[in-house]
Write an enzyme that holds these catalytic residues in place. Structure first.
Site, PDB file in Angstrom:
ATOM      1  CB  CYS A   1     -23.385 -14.849  -4.418  1.00  0.00           C
ATOM      2  SG  CYS A   1     -23.362 -14.141  -2.752  1.00  0.00           S
TER       3      CYS A   1
ATOM      4  CG  ASP B   1      -2.074  -0.925   1.123  1.00  0.00           C
ATOM      5  OD1 ASP B   1      -2.324  -1.439   0.034  1.00  0.00           O
ATOM      6  OD2 ASP B   1      -2.716  -1.177   2.158  1.00  0.00           O
TER       7      ASP B   1
ATOM      8  CB  CYS C   1     -16.690   3.207   0.555  1.00  0.00           C
ATOM      9  SG  CYS C   1     -15.914   1.856   1.448  1.00  0.00           S
TER      10      CYS C   1
ATOM     11  CB  CYS D   1     -18.786 -14.234  -7.183  1.00  0.00           C
ATOM     12  SG  CYS D   1     -17.476 -13.524  -6.154  1.00  0.00           S
TER      13      CYS D   1
END
Length: 376
Positions: free
Chosen positions: A192, A135, A215, A189
């Site tokens: 879903c 990061d 968010c 996935c």
């Protein structure tokens, strides 16, 4: 040099250094450039200006570190024991902190382990070019992890692994060795959409696309401005990050608990009441958050986040008192405190109105009963 054999050794060394999975990929992320540009053009990065400032470098690791031809992508699990998801979220008097931030800051730990991995490779092959990232640079770590076989991109945009779910950190070691690459995992996935429908603010605007401006993780961590009023009540008691999209994911049901003690819940967060945390002064905040990722948001933003949570908490006269005590520290903070005070005062009025209604009903019942026969 037998690069196939070296790749196997690197994966073994990575596991010995505490990484649960290690994969290798090339640096071609060209297929992600158009999607990245669209995300930026739509303004989904919010005030994270560095996202746009570095442009397409995020999709070009070889520009970030010239000479790079491979990326070693690593995974380190962080889910702490006794995660207490339900109790922390259901009790609005307690602070909810994203599970990744309950312990020590992961950046330095993973970076140091990646550096050790680079040194281990150097002992084997001699001097070569490498650089670790966690990061800490404009790099698309999730697409790299996907290409390296660490998992697939879920509809919440996080990397998912069928054995580990999504409770893990990612890190990268950029290298100039032509190692064989791994195969990506197949997306599992299916139909879903639990992560999308469970997001409190509707931040997952389409499959794999998150509007950061909505968010809660962005709002409580990256954003230091005035949180839009229409989003505050949806934040509940989440004061640093949000795990909702991960909590409902079926692949996270069997995720392993982290063995890394650095990621375990700090004692100070065992029973983290909002009132208690809100009363920390700046020296207390800095001391208590030493070595934590939370420290970087600063004391004022910490108070801002908790003020919103206190506004969402059940009515408590003590909340009104501690909120008023914090007025005047900053204009930004005052806006959120004033909002929280109004929420608490409205709840107080609602309680008093309900008590008055109940008292009136009780009086009516008594009056009616007085007029009825004794055997009624």
């Amino acid at each position: 040099m037998n690069y196939q054999e070296l790749a196997q050794k690197i994966k073994l060394w990575g596991q010995e250094l505490g990484f649960q999975k290690v994969g290798i990929t090339d640096v071609d992320l060209s297929q992600h450039e158009a999607q990245l540009q669209r995300w930026l053009d739509l303004g989904y990065h919010g005030n994270m200006d560095w996202m746009a400032r570095h442009g397409m470098m995020r999709a070009r690791p070889n520009e970030l570190h010239p000479g790079t031809i491979r990326v070693i992508s690593v995974r380190m699990d962080y889910l702490p024991p006794q995660a207490k998801f339900a109790s922390d979220l259901d009790d609005r008097t307690q602070a909810y902190i994203s599970r990744y931030a309950l312990g020590r800051d992961y950046h330095k730990l993973i970076r140091n382990q990646l550096k050790k991995l680079g040194q281990k490779i150097e002992q084997e092959v001699g001097q070569f070019g490498y650089r670790p990232f966690v990061d800490s640079a404009p790099i698309l770590e999730r697409p790299l992890a996907q290409k390296a076989g660490l998992g697939w991109a879920g509809k919440h945009s996080l990397i998912l692994d069928k054995e580990a779910g999504s409770w893990f950190f990612l890190g990268e070691l950029l290298i100039d060795l032509p190692l064989p690459t791994d195969e990506p995992q197949i997306n599992q996935c299916g139909k879903c959409t639990a992560c999308m429908t469970s997001c409190p603010t509707g931040a997952i605007v389409e499959e794999g696309v998150v509007d950061a401006r909505l968010c809660i993780s962005y709002l409580t961590i990256e954003f230091d401005g005035i949180i839009p009023e229409e989003l505050r009540s949806k934040m509940g008691n989440r004061i640093y990050g949000c795990d909702d999209c991960q909590l409902v994911c079926p692949w996270n049901r069997e995720a392993d608990i982290s063995k890394e003690a650095s990621f375990f819940r700090r004692d100070i967060f065992q029973n983290a009441s909002l009132i208690q945390l809100f009363q920390w002064n700046e020296p207390e905040f800095l001391k208590n958050m030493e070595g934590s990722a939370i420290r970087r948001i600063g004391h004022i933003q910490w108070l801002r986040n908790i003020a919103v949570a206190l506004g969402n908490a059940p009515y408590d006269a003590e909340i009104l008192e501690v909120l008023q005590q914090r007025l005047g520290l900053s204009d930004n903070l005052d806006i959120h405190i004033q909002w929280a005070l109004k929420q608490q005062q409205q709840k107080q009025q609602d309680i008093e109105a309900n008590l008055a209604r109940n008292a009136k009903l009780e009086r009516l019942v008594r009056i009616i009963r007085k007029g009825l026969p004794r055997d009624a």
